[in-house]
Design an enzyme around this catalytic site. Structure first.
Site, PDB file in Angstrom:
ATOM      1  N   ASP A 100      32.844  44.578  37.995  1.00  0.00           N
ATOM      2  CA  ASP A 100      31.608  43.805  37.851  1.00  0.00           C
ATOM      3  C   ASP A 100      30.531  44.361  38.786  1.00  0.00           C
ATOM      4  OD1 ASP A 100      32.970  42.150  36.129  1.00  0.00           O
ATOM      5  OD2 ASP A 100      33.415  40.642  37.665  1.00  0.00           O
TER       6      ASP A 100
HETATM    7  N1  URA Z   1      38.180  40.907  38.199  1.00  0.00           N
HETATM    8  C1  URA Z   1      36.932  40.406  38.245  1.00  0.00           C
HETATM    9  O1  URA Z   1      36.728  39.225  38.077  1.00  0.00           O
HETATM   10  N2  URA Z   1      35.918  41.280  38.457  1.00  0.00           N
HETATM   11  C2  URA Z   1      36.097  42.600  38.661  1.00  0.00           C
HETATM   12  O2  URA Z   1      35.125  43.322  38.877  1.00  0.00           O
HETATM   13  C3  URA Z   1      37.404  43.093  38.618  1.00  0.00           C
HETATM   14  C4  URA Z   1      38.431  42.227  38.378  1.00  0.00           C
END
Ligand code: URA
Length: 244
Positions: free
Chosen positions: A106
């Site tokens: 993310d």
């Molecule tokens: N899980 C999440 O919620 N975000 C990420 O970036 C990676 C794993």
């Protein structure tokens, strides 16, 4: 790169491994203008290899470990309405074409992200059903206790999947900052679904405020890398990941 000649010919010359061996033995292959007859000879990046007089373009595959900074997107598609920089922009100086992130983090997640131009590896590691354990350090709003550990281990039923047993290790619980309780934990998950870690913590009533990935299979983030910094990995360092 030091690769066997027959491997180079099958990777870049479109020959099967046995046709490559025959082509070499029958004198159709030259390295730097000299005919070579040993298919096992090692070829360097800088060598010029010709097959029937035609030069092969040896595109070397590159593999990098990036410490992804916050605020960067790692999707391969542009995200409409989001002008944030893409992680690939951090690699401009390398002058390597076709780099892409293996999987995604993310925008607000930091830490270990593999970047490569080896499409086959990227595909192998991200096909549905291919699972490589990933460990994250999470800071969450709320209090974590033994029941959260049990819930992570049991797995959660989401609309798109059921999470495999995940290991939650609480490293701090209920520390108050400006009147709000926070906890920190290390969590190891098996899959890599969209927002998976955030969705799992939401199930135990906690909101993730910071998330950093520290391992993927046997690969561990080099803590010497500052956010935005990266280092090149040797293909052998990725072999362990491939084998799992
Ligand atoms: N899980 C999440 O919620 N975000 C990420 O970036 C990676 C794993």
């Amino acid at each position: 790169m030091l690769e066997r000649l027959d491997k180079i010919l099958s990777n870049y010359g479109g020959l099967s491994r046995s046709d490559a061996k025959t082509a070499v033995k029958s004198g159709r292959v030259k390295i730097n203008d000299s005919i070579v007859k040993d298919p096992s000879i090692k070829v360097k990046d800088t060598d010029e290899v010709t097959l029937d007089g035609k030069k092969l373009t040896l595109t070397r595959y590159r593999y990098y470990m990036l410490n992804k900074p916050k605020g960067y997107i790692s999707s391969t598609e542009p995200e409409p309405g989001d002008e944030s920089p893409n992680v690939i922009g951090l690699f401009k100086a390398e002058g390597v074409k076709g780099l892409f992130p293996v999987g995604r983090l993310d925008k607000d997640t930091t830490g270990l992200l593999l970047i490569t131009n080896d499409g086959e590896l990227g595909h192998r590691l991200t096909v549905p059903g291919k699972h490589v354990d990933k460990t994250y350090i999470a800071k969450v709003k709320g209090v974590l206790n033994e029941s959260a550990v049990e819930a992570f281990l049991k797995g959660f039923e989401f609309k798109d999947f059921v999470s495999a047993p995940a290991k939650l290790e609480i490293t701090d619980s209920g520390t108050v900052e400006d009147g709000v309780e926070f906890s920190t934990a290390r969590v190891t998950i098996h899959e890599g679904k969209f927002h998976q870690v955030k969705r799992m913590f939401a199930r135990v009533g906690c909101e993730v405020v910071e998330l950093k990935r520290i391992t993927m299979g046997n690969i561990r983030l080099d803590e010497g890398l500052k956010p935005g910094e990266y280092k090149e990995l040797k293909p052998e360092e990725l072999d362990a990941l491939n084998m799992e």
